[in-house]
Scaffold this motif. Sequence first.
Motif, PDB file in Angstrom:
ATOM      1  N   SER A  52     -20.053  78.347 -64.962  1.00  0.00           N
ATOM      2  CA  SER A  52     -21.128  79.226 -64.499  1.00  0.00           C
ATOM      3  C   SER A  52     -20.666  80.010 -63.281  1.00  0.00           C
ATOM      4  O   SER A  52     -19.887  79.503 -62.465  1.00  0.00           O
ATOM      5  CB  SER A  52     -22.380  78.405 -64.150  1.00  0.00           C
ATOM      6  N   THR A  53     -21.163  81.225 -63.142  1.00  0.00           N
ATOM      7  CA  THR A  53     -20.776  82.094 -62.030  1.00  0.00           C
ATOM      8  C   THR A  53     -21.566  81.762 -60.775  1.00  0.00           C
ATOM      9  O   THR A  53     -22.784  81.976 -60.722  1.00  0.00           O
ATOM     10  CB  THR A  53     -21.003  83.573 -62.390  1.00  0.00           C
ATOM     11  N   VAL A  54     -20.887  81.258 -59.755  1.00  0.00           N
ATOM     12  CA  VAL A  54     -21.499  81.025 -58.451  1.00  0.00           C
ATOM     13  C   VAL A  54     -21.615  82.367 -57.741  1.00  0.00           C
ATOM     14  O   VAL A  54     -20.647  83.122 -57.660  1.00  0.00           O
ATOM     15  CB  VAL A  54     -20.643  80.056 -57.608  1.00  0.00           C
ATOM     16  N   PHE A  55     -22.815  82.679 -57.216  1.00  0.00           N
ATOM     17  CA  PHE A  55     -22.971  83.984 -56.579  1.00  0.00           C
ATOM     18  C   PHE A  55     -23.683  83.931 -55.227  1.00  0.00           C
ATOM     19  O   PHE A  55     -23.934  84.966 -54.614  1.00  0.00           O
ATOM     20  CB  PHE A  55     -23.696  84.960 -57.505  1.00  0.00           C
ATOM     21  N   GLY A  56     -23.997  82.742 -54.732  1.00  0.00           N
ATOM     22  CA  GLY A  56     -24.638  82.666 -53.427  1.00  0.00           C
ATOM     23  C   GLY A  56     -24.916  81.240 -53.011  1.00  0.00           C
ATOM     24  O   GLY A  56     -24.530  80.278 -53.688  1.00  0.00           O
ATOM     25  N   GLY A  64     -27.598  73.356 -52.724  1.00  0.00           N
ATOM     26  CA  GLY A  64     -27.988  74.698 -52.309  1.00  0.00           C
ATOM     27  C   GLY A  64     -27.133  75.821 -52.845  1.00  0.00           C
ATOM     28  O   GLY A  64     -27.246  76.961 -52.373  1.00  0.00           O
ATOM     29  N   ILE A  65     -26.283  75.560 -53.838  1.00  0.00           N
ATOM     30  CA  ILE A  65     -25.462  76.614 -54.432  1.00  0.00           C
ATOM     31  C   ILE A  65     -26.276  77.370 -55.475  1.00  0.00           C
ATOM     32  O   ILE A  65     -26.954  76.778 -56.316  1.00  0.00           O
ATOM     33  CB  ILE A  65     -24.196  76.022 -55.089  1.00  0.00           C
ATOM     34  N   LEU A  66     -26.201  78.716 -55.429  1.00  0.00           N
ATOM     35  CA  LEU A  66     -26.839  79.565 -56.433  1.00  0.00           C
ATOM     36  C   LEU A  66     -25.818  79.915 -57.502  1.00  0.00           C
ATOM     37  O   LEU A  66     -24.700  80.338 -57.185  1.00  0.00           O
ATOM     38  CB  LEU A  66     -27.352  80.864 -55.810  1.00  0.00           C
ATOM     39  N   SER A  67     -26.209  79.740 -58.748  1.00  0.00           N
ATOM     40  CA  SER A  67     -25.291  80.004 -59.847  1.00  0.00           C
ATOM     41  C   SER A  67     -26.077  80.541 -61.028  1.00  0.00           C
ATOM     42  O   SER A  67     -27.272  80.251 -61.193  1.00  0.00           O
ATOM     43  CB  SER A  67     -24.560  78.717 -60.223  1.00  0.00           C
ATOM     44  N   ALA A 107     -27.451  68.932 -55.628  1.00  0.00           N
ATOM     45  CA  ALA A 107     -26.327  68.078 -55.233  1.00  0.00           C
ATOM     46  C   ALA A 107     -25.070  68.736 -55.796  1.00  0.00           C
ATOM     47  O   ALA A 107     -25.154  69.716 -56.555  1.00  0.00           O
ATOM     48  CB  ALA A 107     -26.490  66.665 -55.788  1.00  0.00           C
ATOM     49  N   ALA A 108     -23.921  68.233 -55.417  1.00  0.00           N
ATOM     50  CA  ALA A 108     -22.677  68.757 -55.969  1.00  0.00           C
ATOM     51  C   ALA A 108     -22.671  68.600 -57.483  1.00  0.00           C
ATOM     52  O   ALA A 108     -23.131  67.588 -58.019  1.00  0.00           O
ATOM     53  CB  ALA A 108     -21.483  68.026 -55.359  1.00  0.00           C
ATOM     54  N   ALA A 109     -22.165  69.615 -58.184  1.00  0.00           N
ATOM     55  CA  ALA A 109     -22.108  69.586 -59.646  1.00  0.00           C
ATOM     56  C   ALA A 109     -20.753  70.130 -60.101  1.00  0.00           C
ATOM     57  O   ALA A 109     -20.670  71.201 -60.720  1.00  0.00           O
ATOM     58  CB  ALA A 109     -23.254  70.388 -60.245  1.00  0.00           C
ATOM     59  N   PRO A 110     -19.676  69.420 -59.805  1.00  0.00           N
ATOM     60  CA  PRO A 110     -18.325  69.929 -60.111  1.00  0.00           C
ATOM     61  C   PRO A 110     -18.074  70.162 -61.593  1.00  0.00           C
ATOM     62  O   PRO A 110     -17.183  70.948 -61.942  1.00  0.00           O
ATOM     63  CB  PRO A 110     -17.409  68.833 -59.556  1.00  0.00           C
ATOM     64  N   HIS A 111     -18.845  69.512 -62.465  1.00  0.00           N
ATOM     65  CA  HIS A 111     -18.634  69.713 -63.901  1.00  0.00           C
ATOM     66  C   HIS A 111     -19.007  71.131 -64.346  1.00  0.00           C
ATOM     67  O   HIS A 111     -18.633  71.549 -65.450  1.00  0.00           O
ATOM     68  CB  HIS A 111     -19.446  68.687 -64.702  1.00  0.00           C
ATOM     69  N   LEU A 112     -19.701  71.879 -63.462  1.00  0.00           N
ATOM     70  CA  LEU A 112     -20.076  73.256 -63.791  1.00  0.00           C
ATOM     71  C   LEU A 112     -19.048  74.274 -63.305  1.00  0.00           C
ATOM     72  O   LEU A 112     -19.146  75.450 -63.646  1.00  0.00           O
ATOM     73  CB  LEU A 112     -21.439  73.586 -63.179  1.00  0.00           C
ATOM     74  N   ALA A 138     -12.343  79.316 -55.311  1.00  0.00           N
ATOM     75  CA  ALA A 138     -13.049  78.912 -54.092  1.00  0.00           C
ATOM     76  C   ALA A 138     -14.557  78.823 -54.294  1.00  0.00           C
ATOM     77  O   ALA A 138     -15.246  78.134 -53.533  1.00  0.00           O
ATOM     78  CB  ALA A 138     -12.739  79.884 -52.956  1.00  0.00           C
ATOM     79  N   LEU A 139     -15.080  79.507 -55.309  1.00  0.00           N
ATOM     80  CA  LEU A 139     -16.516  79.485 -55.565  1.00  0.00           C
ATOM     81  C   LEU A 139     -16.828  78.311 -56.484  1.00  0.00           C
ATOM     82  O   LEU A 139     -16.627  78.378 -57.699  1.00  0.00           O
ATOM     83  CB  LEU A 139     -16.972  80.801 -56.185  1.00  0.00           C
ATOM     84  N   LYS A 140     -17.325  77.239 -55.893  1.00  0.00           N
ATOM     85  CA  LYS A 140     -17.565  76.011 -56.635  1.00  0.00           C
ATOM     86  C   LYS A 140     -18.993  75.498 -56.436  1.00  0.00           C
ATOM     87  O   LYS A 140     -19.680  75.872 -55.494  1.00  0.00           O
ATOM     88  CB  LYS A 140     -16.575  74.928 -56.191  1.00  0.00           C
TER      89      LYS A 140
END
Length: 215
Positions: A150-154, A106-109, A141-146, A99-101
């Motif tokens: 990488s660990t999404v944390f916020g 604005g996603i922190l990783s 922007a969305a970066a689904p290739h990551l 679920a963490l994608k």
Amino acid sequence: MSVTLHTTHGDLKVELFCEAVPKTAENFLALSASGAYNTTPFHRYIPGFMIQGGDISLSTTQINPDTQKPPLPIVGPIPKGGTSIHHPYALNQEIHLPALKHHTRGILSMASRPVKDRTAPGSQGATGPTINGSQFFITLAAAPHLDGASTVFGKVLNLTAQDEGGDVLGRLEKAKIKVDKKGRVVQPSPQEEEEGVWERVGIERVTVHANPFAG
């Protein structure tokens, strides 16, 4: 759980996923509370993709002004590129929740680095091919290739002009940032900044509103 990143272009209000990725969140909160992120630059910027910071070895204030102590209990200078609170042991990835994608802006990783020597300081106890340290990035922007790398944390909470504090991420995107061909930010000289030729971008300090890991 939330923190505020006081940047050169305004306050980024951030929600952390403490229950989902507790080790990663604890690392970020501890570094924030110690003052390790104070006066650190955003050192990589790729328009339409991400902006990266958190290299605590680049901080211009190696002493926490509140405690008058170094931000981390490390003998000698902080390793180049930064490190986690577990140094010399590794901060392993926490990529286990689908679920963490990196599905939106604005996603922190965490900005991970490859493990070349599992006995080296900062890599001891590594369980995978990559580990985390102190560096992180915010997606533009969305970066689904990551996803899975990488660990999404916020996530950033204020992403529109109507939000409290306004769209600070947008201000950073529109700043006059000088970058080289590899996306590395070249911070301006005082004269360039004063004349408005280029703008400095970075984190001035971090406010931790509540820390569930603090004892």
